[in-house]
Scaffold this motif. Structure first.
Motif, PDB file in Angstrom:
ATOM      1  N   ILE A  22       0.834  -1.201   0.000  1.00 33.70           N
ATOM      2  CA  ILE A  22       0.000   0.000   0.000  1.00 33.70           C
ATOM      3  C   ILE A  22       0.871   1.255   0.000  1.00 33.70           C
ATOM      4  CG2 ILE A  22      -1.753   1.267   1.281  1.00 33.70           C
ATOM      5  CD1 ILE A  22      -2.786  -1.363   2.302  1.00 33.70           C
ATOM      6  N   GLN A  23       1.971   1.232   0.707  1.00 35.05           N
ATOM      7  CA  GLN A  23       2.816   2.407   0.824  1.00 35.05           C
ATOM      8  C   GLN A  23       4.212   2.075   0.304  1.00 35.05           C
ATOM      9  OE1 GLN A  23       1.191   4.910   2.044  1.00 35.05           O
ATOM     10  NE2 GLN A  23       2.671   6.545   2.332  1.00 35.05           N
ATOM     11  N   ARG A  24       4.723   2.875  -0.611  1.00 36.94           N
ATOM     12  CA  ARG A  24       6.061   2.674  -1.139  1.00 36.94           C
ATOM     13  C   ARG A  24       6.644   4.031  -1.500  1.00 36.94           C
ATOM     14  NH1 ARG A  24       7.025  -1.184  -6.240  1.00 36.94           N
ATOM     15  NH2 ARG A  24       6.444  -2.753  -4.719  1.00 36.94           N
ATOM     16  N   TYR A  25       7.863   4.268  -1.138  1.00 37.70           N
ATOM     17  CA  TYR A  25       8.548   5.522  -1.426  1.00 37.70           C
ATOM     18  C   TYR A  25       7.793   6.720  -0.862  1.00 37.70           C
ATOM     19  CZ  TYR A  25      11.065   2.573  -4.731  1.00 37.70           C
ATOM     20  OH  TYR A  25      11.795   1.577  -5.300  1.00 37.70           O
ATOM     21  N   GLY A  26       7.077   6.555   0.199  1.00 41.60           N
ATOM     22  CA  GLY A  26       6.415   7.674   0.839  1.00 41.60           C
ATOM     23  C   GLY A  26       5.068   8.030   0.263  1.00 41.60           C
ATOM     24  N   HIS A  27       4.556   7.275  -0.694  1.00 43.57           N
ATOM     25  CA  HIS A  27       3.224   7.563  -1.263  1.00 43.57           C
ATOM     26  C   HIS A  27       2.566   6.252  -1.633  1.00 43.57           C
ATOM     27  CE1 HIS A  27       4.529   6.612  -5.360  1.00 43.57           C
ATOM     28  NE2 HIS A  27       5.623   7.305  -5.102  1.00 43.57           N
ATOM     29  N   PRO A  28       1.255   6.216  -1.808  1.00 39.37           N
ATOM     30  CA  PRO A  28       0.559   4.977  -2.159  1.00 39.37           C
ATOM     31  C   PRO A  28       1.055   4.399  -3.473  1.00 39.37           C
ATOM     32  CG  PRO A  28      -1.000   6.640  -1.448  1.00 39.37           C
ATOM     33  CD  PRO A  28       0.316   7.324  -1.583  1.00 39.37           C
ATOM     34  N   SER A  29       0.883   3.116  -3.628  1.00 43.77           N
ATOM     35  CA  SER A  29       1.302   2.446  -4.858  1.00 43.77           C
ATOM     36  C   SER A  29       0.463   2.936  -6.042  1.00 43.77           C
ATOM     37  CB  SER A  29       1.137   0.936  -4.702  1.00 43.77           C
ATOM     38  OG  SER A  29       1.335   0.282  -5.946  1.00 43.77           O
ATOM     39  N   PRO A  30       1.090   3.117  -7.209  1.00 42.17           N
ATOM     40  CA  PRO A  30       0.320   3.535  -8.395  1.00 42.17           C
ATOM     41  C   PRO A  30      -0.782   2.557  -8.764  1.00 42.17           C
ATOM     42  CG  PRO A  30       2.662   3.821  -8.757  1.00 42.17           C
ATOM     43  CD  PRO A  30       2.525   3.058  -7.484  1.00 42.17           C
ATOM     44  N   TYR A  31      -0.675   1.298  -8.308  1.00 39.77           N
ATOM     45  CA  TYR A  31      -1.691   0.292  -8.628  1.00 39.77           C
ATOM     46  C   TYR A  31      -2.791   0.222  -7.571  1.00 39.77           C
ATOM     47  CZ  TYR A  31       2.077  -1.169 -11.713  1.00 39.77           C
ATOM     48  OH  TYR A  31       3.064  -1.184 -12.645  1.00 39.77           O
ATOM     49  N   GLY A  32      -2.641   0.996  -6.488  1.00 40.94           N
ATOM     50  CA  GLY A  32      -3.650   0.963  -5.449  1.00 40.94           C
ATOM     51  C   GLY A  32      -4.804   1.916  -5.720  1.00 40.94           C
ATOM     52  N   TYR A  33      -5.885   1.706  -4.989  1.00 46.97           N
ATOM     53  CA  TYR A  33      -7.078   2.530  -5.199  1.00 46.97           C
ATOM     54  C   TYR A  33      -6.932   3.916  -4.593  1.00 46.97           C
ATOM     55  CZ  TYR A  33      -8.032   1.159  -0.346  1.00 46.97           C
ATOM     56  OH  TYR A  33      -7.942   0.958   1.002  1.00 46.97           O
ATOM     57  N   GLU A  34      -5.971   4.109  -3.699  1.00 46.07           N
ATOM     58  CA  GLU A  34      -5.789   5.406  -3.053  1.00 46.07           C
ATOM     59  C   GLU A  34      -4.888   6.344  -3.841  1.00 46.07           C
ATOM     60  OE1 GLU A  34      -4.263   4.684   0.785  1.00 46.07           O
ATOM     61  OE2 GLU A  34      -6.113   3.808   1.588  1.00 46.07           O
ATOM     62  N   PHE A  35      -4.223   5.803  -4.858  1.00 42.14           N
ATOM     63  CA  PHE A  35      -3.225   6.615  -5.560  1.00 42.14           C
ATOM     64  C   PHE A  35      -3.867   7.740  -6.368  1.00 42.14           C
ATOM     65  CE2 PHE A  35      -0.556   7.531  -9.276  1.00 42.14           C
ATOM     66  CZ  PHE A  35       0.625   7.915  -8.646  1.00 42.14           C
ATOM     67  N   VAL A  53       7.380  16.339  -8.872  1.00 43.43           N
ATOM     68  CA  VAL A  53       8.391  15.283  -8.952  1.00 43.43           C
ATOM     69  C   VAL A  53       9.064  15.087  -7.601  1.00 43.43           C
ATOM     70  CG1 VAL A  53      10.638  14.712  -9.945  1.00 43.43           C
ATOM     71  CG2 VAL A  53       8.794  15.502 -11.422  1.00 43.43           C
ATOM     72  N   GLN A  54       9.386  16.182  -6.925  1.00 43.02           N
ATOM     73  CA  GLN A  54      10.028  16.078  -5.615  1.00 43.02           C
ATOM     74  C   GLN A  54       9.100  15.447  -4.574  1.00 43.02           C
ATOM     75  OE1 GLN A  54      11.391  19.984  -4.596  1.00 43.02           O
ATOM     76  NE2 GLN A  54      12.963  20.041  -6.199  1.00 43.02           N
ATOM     77  N   LYS A  55       7.825  15.783  -4.613  1.00 42.37           N
ATOM     78  CA  LYS A  55       6.894  15.231  -3.637  1.00 42.37           C
ATOM     79  C   LYS A  55       6.689  13.728  -3.826  1.00 42.37           C
ATOM     80  CE  LYS A  55       4.211  19.450  -2.809  1.00 42.37           C
ATOM     81  NZ  LYS A  55       2.860  20.082  -2.887  1.00 42.37           N
ATOM     82  N   LEU A  56       6.666  13.292  -5.092  1.00 45.83           N
ATOM     83  CA  LEU A  56       6.412  11.881  -5.368  1.00 45.83           C
ATOM     84  C   LEU A  56       7.685  11.048  -5.414  1.00 45.83           C
ATOM     85  CD1 LEU A  56       3.656  12.305  -8.098  1.00 45.83           C
ATOM     86  CD2 LEU A  56       3.333  11.544  -5.747  1.00 45.83           C
ATOM     87  N   GLY A  57       8.839  11.701  -5.446  1.00 43.98           N
ATOM     88  CA  GLY A  57      10.103  10.971  -5.437  1.00 43.98           C
ATOM     89  C   GLY A  57      10.496  10.370  -6.761  1.00 43.98           C
TER      90      GLY A  57
END
Length: 343
Positions: A22-35, A53-57
């Motif tokens: 669910i959480q990777r690199y500080g943000h939800p996974s692109p494949y998750g419903y929360e992204f 870009v900086q916020k999403l890493g």
């Protein structure tokens, strides 16, 4: 090294039947419903793509635009706003574009014969700019036009379908086009003059206007019929504008035998139009002769061309107007001419 190691499973968990974290690199996974909701919030709160870009890493902005396209989101308009850069560029435009009266008269003559006024919408700034374009198959006048207006020369001609030759196009836009139009206004005449006056009234002093406007929004079809191309719009407005013309009291048209044969072929095809190849086969004239006489008939408002869009591609049809029927009734075009020899 075994391919099915821990790192490979971490990079692509779905390949091994695992659920993405669910959480990777500080943000939800692109494949998750929360992204989707998270990504939209980041885009709206970022001043530009670099901040997102900086916020999403991410490494660069390509993934930002990829997710925007994948999720069906639009690029925020404030990402492309650079008012300081626009003001600096407009400040570089000189107050006087064409220095001499001779240059102004030459540019006006070229625009009167081969030029047109158009619009260009800038999606990032949300503004529509004025454009002055000139197109010819000869590059020398286009290069002189660009030099007189202080804009860059085109590097190569624009290709067109066979048998049409490539065309060199010179364009001036924005503030420069607005000032050029002001300088050549006194030399214009006819509908070109009316179009120029409408453009100067519509656009601001810098050659821009907020919002999206097409050419037909500024120059309506009913007021500027000579800008039309199709039979449905061009022919009806021309006939309405020239309704007071009376062929009975006018001098007979100068029509040679080939021109009368082309007109007779089009009259036999009413109400359907004919393509260029069909006119050549039925009239017995060459391609060059048919093109020449069709232009002559169009110039006298007797024939109109129409582009019909189909699944296989557009078709260019030529149709006889009602005025051509009147010309035949006056006896200027004999009925059923014998097919002449190949010209």
């Amino acid at each position: 090294m075994c391919y099915r190691d821990f790192k490979s499973k971490l990079i692509n968990p779905r390949k091994f039947g695992l659920e993405a974290p669910i959480q990777r690199y500080g943000h939800p996974s692109p494949y998750g419903y929360e992204f989707a909701r998270y990504f939209e919030n980041v885009v709206k709160t970022s001043k530009n793509a670099g901040e997102a870009v900086q916020k999403l890493g991410y490494a660069n902005a390509s993934m930002i635009y990829h997710h925007l396209n994948r999720l069906g989101l639009e690029v925020p308009p404030h990402w492309g706003l650079k008012p300081s850069v626009g003001k600096q560029r407009r400040g570089l435009v000189p107050e006087v574009i064409d220095q001499t009266e001779r240059d102004r008269a030459w540019v006006a003559a070229l625009h009167q014969g081969e030029g047109c006024l158009a619009t260009h919408y800038q999606r990032r700034s949300g503004e529509t700019s004025l454009q002055l374009r000139v197109g010819m198959t000869d590059s020398a006048p286009i290069f002189r036009f660009c030099d007189s207006c202080g804009t860059g020369r085109p590097k190569r001609p624009t290709p067109r379908k066979i048998p049409w030759k490539p065309m060199w196009i010179g364009a001036v836009g924005g503030l420069r086009a607005y000032r050029v139009l002001q300088e050549i206004l006194q030399f214009l005449s006819g509908q070109k003059l009316e179009e120029a006056r409408r453009a100067l009234e519509f656009f601001a002093l810098d050659g821009y206007r907020k919002g999206r406007y097409e050419a037909y929004d500024i120059w309506p079809d009913d007021e500027f019929p000579l800008r039309k191309r199709s039979l449905a719009s061009y022919a009806r407005s021309i006939m309405a504008k020239n309704a007071d013309l009376d062929f009975k009291d006018s001098t007979p048209l100068q029509l040679d035998r080939t021109c009368m044969r082309v007109a007779d072929v089009l009259l036999d095809a009413i109400p359907d139009g004919l393509e260029l190849a069909e006119i050549m086969d039925r009239s017995g004239a060459s391609w060059t002769a048919v093109i020449h006489h069709l232009k002559h008939l169009e110039g006298n408002f007797l024939v109109a061309r129409e582009k019909v869009h189909q699944k296989v591609g557009p078709r260019l049809l030529f149709r006889a107007l009602h005025r051509l029927v009147e010309v035949r009734e006056l006896g200027w075009i004999p009925n059923h001419l014998d097919s002449p020899a190949k010209v």
